[in-house]
Design an enzyme around this catalytic site. Sequence first.
Site, PDB file in Angstrom:
ATOM      1  N   GLY A   1      24.876  12.394 -29.155  1.00 44.80           N
ATOM      2  CA  GLY A   1      24.369  13.101 -27.989  1.00 44.80           C
ATOM      3  C   GLY A   1      24.836  12.560 -26.748  1.00 44.80           C
ATOM      4  O   GLY A   1      25.139  13.061 -25.685  1.00 44.80           O
ATOM      5  N   ALA A   2      25.115  11.019 -26.863  1.00 47.63           N
ATOM      6  CA  ALA A   2      25.311  10.364 -25.764  1.00 47.63           C
ATOM      7  C   ALA A   2      26.986  10.922 -25.152  1.00 47.63           C
ATOM      8  O   ALA A   2      27.185  10.765 -24.131  1.00 47.63           O
ATOM      9  CB  ALA A   2      25.506   8.940 -25.919  1.00 47.63           C
TER      10      ALA A   2
ATOM     11  N   GLY B   1       0.845  -1.231   0.103  1.00 49.13           N
ATOM     12  CA  GLY B   1      -0.033   0.014   0.045  1.00 49.13           C
ATOM     13  C   GLY B   1       0.938   1.303   0.065  1.00 49.13           C
ATOM     14  O   GLY B   1       2.134   1.311  -0.395  1.00 49.13           O
ATOM     15  N   GLY B   2       0.307   2.234   0.558  1.00 45.96           N
ATOM     16  CA  GLY B   2       1.195   3.469   0.598  1.00 45.96           C
ATOM     17  C   GLY B   2       2.331   3.557   1.404  1.00 45.96           C
ATOM     18  O   GLY B   2       3.448   4.299   0.939  1.00 45.96           O
TER      19      GLY B   2
HETATM   20  C1  HXC Z   1      -3.556  -4.274  12.025  1.00 39.91           C
HETATM   21  C2  HXC Z   1      -2.717  -6.146  11.193  1.00 39.91           C
HETATM   22  C3  HXC Z   1      -2.442  -5.519  10.015  1.00 39.91           C
HETATM   23  C4  HXC Z   1      -3.013  -4.127   9.893  1.00 39.91           C
HETATM   24  C5  HXC Z   1      -1.720  -7.457   9.888  1.00 39.91           C
HETATM   25  N1  HXC Z   1      -2.198  -7.610  11.347  1.00 39.91           N
HETATM   26  N2  HXC Z   1      -1.826  -6.422   9.312  1.00 39.91           N
HETATM   27  N3  HXC Z   1      -3.329  -5.393  12.263  1.00 39.91           N
HETATM   28  N4  HXC Z   1      -3.649  -3.853  10.875  1.00 39.91           N
HETATM   29  N5  HXC Z   1      -2.729  -3.563   8.705  1.00 39.91           N
HETATM   30  C6  HXC Z   1      -2.270  -8.380  12.289  1.00 39.91           C
HETATM   31  C7  HXC Z   1      -2.907  -9.582  12.035  1.00 39.91           C
HETATM   32  O1  HXC Z   1      -4.355  -9.262  12.226  1.00 39.91           O
HETATM   33  C8  HXC Z   1      -2.520 -10.456  12.894  1.00 39.91           C
HETATM   34  O2  HXC Z   1      -2.687 -10.178  14.090  1.00 39.91           O
HETATM   35  C9  HXC Z   1      -1.010 -10.263  12.569  1.00 39.91           C
HETATM   36  O3  HXC Z   1      -0.823  -8.897  12.214  1.00 39.91           O
HETATM   37  C10 HXC Z   1      -0.337 -10.956  11.725  1.00 39.91           C
HETATM   38  O4  HXC Z   1      -1.053 -11.026  10.671  1.00 39.91           O
HETATM   39  P1  HXC Z   1      -1.251 -12.403   9.655  1.00 39.91           P
HETATM   40  O5  HXC Z   1      -2.197 -12.011   8.687  1.00 39.91           O
HETATM   41  O6  HXC Z   1      -1.634 -13.394  10.519  1.00 39.91           O
HETATM   42  O7  HXC Z   1       0.242 -12.621   8.888  1.00 39.91           O
HETATM   43  P2  HXC Z   1       0.663 -13.054   7.530  1.00 39.91           P
HETATM   44  O8  HXC Z   1      -0.166 -14.472   7.254  1.00 39.91           O
HETATM   45  O9  HXC Z   1       2.047 -13.237   7.481  1.00 39.91           O
HETATM   46  O10 HXC Z   1       0.128 -11.952   6.438  1.00 39.91           O
HETATM   47  C11 HXC Z   1       0.848 -10.806   6.312  1.00 39.91           C
HETATM   48  C12 HXC Z   1       0.160  -9.856   5.587  1.00 39.91           C
HETATM   49  C13 HXC Z   1      -1.502  -9.739   6.034  1.00 39.91           C
HETATM   50  C14 HXC Z   1       0.304 -10.195   4.257  1.00 39.91           C
HETATM   51  C15 HXC Z   1       0.707  -8.508   5.714  1.00 39.91           C
HETATM   52  O11 HXC Z   1      -1.577  -9.759   7.410  1.00 39.91           O
HETATM   53  C16 HXC Z   1      -2.284  -8.652   5.461  1.00 39.91           C
HETATM   54  O12 HXC Z   1      -2.669  -8.827   4.419  1.00 39.91           O
HETATM   55  N6  HXC Z   1      -2.566  -7.593   6.352  1.00 39.91           N
HETATM   56  C17 HXC Z   1      -3.240  -6.419   5.856  1.00 39.91           C
HETATM   57  C18 HXC Z   1      -2.578  -5.534   4.796  1.00 39.91           C
HETATM   58  C19 HXC Z   1      -3.218  -4.382   4.392  1.00 39.91           C
HETATM   59  O13 HXC Z   1      -4.148  -4.446   3.652  1.00 39.91           O
HETATM   60  N7  HXC Z   1      -2.802  -3.103   5.015  1.00 39.91           N
HETATM   61  C20 HXC Z   1      -3.300  -1.864   4.894  1.00 39.91           C
HETATM   62  C21 HXC Z   1      -2.859  -1.397   3.553  1.00 39.91           C
HETATM   63  S1  HXC Z   1      -3.315   0.224   3.219  1.00 39.91           S
HETATM   64  P3  HXC Z   1      -2.648 -11.436  15.404  1.00 39.91           P
HETATM   65  O14 HXC Z   1      -3.237 -10.870  16.581  1.00 39.91           O
HETATM   66  O15 HXC Z   1      -3.651 -12.725  14.727  1.00 39.91           O
HETATM   67  O16 HXC Z   1      -1.231 -12.022  15.415  1.00 39.91           O
HETATM   68  C22 HXC Z   1      -2.045   0.979   3.810  1.00 39.91           C
HETATM   69  C23 HXC Z   1      -2.435   2.305   3.467  1.00 39.91           C
HETATM   70  C24 HXC Z   1      -0.938   3.120   3.803  1.00 39.91           C
HETATM   71  O17 HXC Z   1      -1.200   0.628   4.357  1.00 39.91           O
HETATM   72  C25 HXC Z   1      -1.302   4.535   3.097  1.00 39.91           C
HETATM   73  C26 HXC Z   1      -0.210   5.398   3.438  1.00 39.91           C
HETATM   74  C27 HXC Z   1      -0.266   6.587   2.480  1.00 39.91           C
END
Ligand code: HXC
Length: 513
Positions: free
Chosen positions: A403-404, A168-169
């Site tokens: 040019g290079a 993501g971001g």
């Molecule tokens: C809160 C999160 C989290 C998040 C993971 N966890 N991502 N908690 N916010 N963004 C937590 C899970 O609930 C889990 O908690 C623990 O972290 C481990 O995650 P798992 O899914 O079990 O791990 P894994 O299977 O290794 O997968 C990792 C992952 C997946 C691929 C990163 O967790 C995932 O897809 N997370 C969401 C990613 C996402 O969409 N993020 C937002 C993106 S948008 P527990 O308690 O079970 O251990 C963004 C915008 C930013 O970031 C913009 C900036 C400008």
Amino acid sequence: MDKNQELIRKRENSKLGGGKERIEKQHAQGKLTARERITLLLDEDSFHEIGQFVEHRSTSFGLDKQKFPGDGVVTGYGTIHGRLVYVYSQDFTVLGGSLSETHAAKICRIMDLAMQNGAPVIGLNDSGGARIQEGVVSLAGYADIFYRNTRASGVIPQLSVIMGPCAGGAVYSPALTDFIIMVEDTSFMFVTGPNVVKTVTHEEVSSEDLGGAKTHAEKSGVNHFIASNDVDALKKVRDLLTFMPQNCEELAPQIENFTFNTSKLDTIGKILPDNNQMPYDIKKVIDCVIDDDSFREVHEDYAKNIVVGFARLEGRTIGVVANQPMSLAGVLDIEASKKGARFVRFCDAFNIPLLVFEDVPGFLPGTDQEWNGIITNGAKLLYAFAEATVPRITVITRKAYGGAFDVMNSKSIGSDLNYAWPTAEIAVMGAKGAAEIIFKREIKTAENPQSKWLEKEKEYAEMFANPYRAAERGIIDDVILPEETRAKVIAGFKMLEKKTTTLPKKKHGNIPL
Ligand code: HXC
């Protein structure tokens, strides 16, 4: 309980991050924990943590029952080879290393200190992105970091190591820093993941293929260095920093114990093939000029037709930019221009002199290049060299066409010393093409057009396929033997040590982005 004991217990508790189970899961994936990484990155016992007990303030979605001291990021300062650095290391075992308001504030604090005290920032990234339960305050936290990354750009070196998810971001903080190192198999970076990609474009792609270390090293150029595992990545950071100054006001440290194997002076003259159409490896030439084993190639797997990297001459850091005849004959194209420009700007920002090896047949022709903007992109490299005020030396080994020739750090765009080997060919274009254009009528009307063409090609080659026309005009400063190159460039950079050049007063330039 004794108050000191309480502190010790709190400290131990904080070191457990998200708990033993999650730490085991992290290890099972071949990843180290945030704290283990910091221990390996910094000099022994040099780490001082800041904000160990910081906790988030969120209450939504049960977060008030999930508090972890440190809030998913370990921040502080320490030393690498005795020099101060600031570091943050995201802890995936705590809520997936996700970025909350307080997590972001901890990173910002480290960045502010780094700026105030003029030392590099190293970010160890391992995070699921914005803390979903927090919503917009998390997004604002990212923006606070992006703002600081941009303000710090060109002031202090910023290095990003991607050691897990970065999606993501979140990708834009590393993208704003100077160098990215990604760990093979365990890290990935993308703006939108495979599921979103499938929904929007119907493409099926794995995380690794979409945004793994190799993909970004070869295809996008987002990744500068591939590391085989966490330990390797951290070693690479320690090594890279030895080539950099602490900030834009300082010089990179000088290494006392350099060596140079003088047998390379016998080798260097034998690298170029007799046939000027045959390729050779420019990295062999670089190796015969610089201190032994001092080359650290940047972007090794991206745009291989240009080679860039750090090296040392008598223990002093230089930046090397070289056309690579082994790949696409060393031609300049869009990717090579972007790669070269970014490296030149880093070196210029951090007082690292530039050494250029030139063997370039020109810019790559074709609709693909033109439609994708070789004009704007080629101009990036031109702009970067022309703007650079660090000492700059060019050595033309063979071709310097069109040019290079101008773009590759020619004297007219501010290079300080330009040398050519006797094998250099400095001309508007290759003899064959030139003869075809300027002797078109003569060739067409000749009894034997083919042999006329050959005759005229030879005539043109004799006139320009050498370094002496350019030397006569002072367009190059001297013609040197290959074995004289190391001595000449060392003497040249010494002579230029106190160079001062000021750019015209401006807010900032407008590089063709
Ligand atoms: C809160 C999160 C989290 C998040 C993971 N966890 N991502 N908690 N916010 N963004 C937590 C899970 O609930 C889990 O908690 C623990 O972290 C481990 O995650 P798992 O899914 O079990 O791990 P894994 O299977 O290794 O997968 C990792 C992952 C997946 C691929 C990163 O967790 C995932 O897809 N997370 C969401 C990613 C996402 O969409 N993020 C937002 C993106 S948008 P527990 O308690 O079970 O251990 C963004 C915008 C930013 O970031 C913009 C900036 C400008």
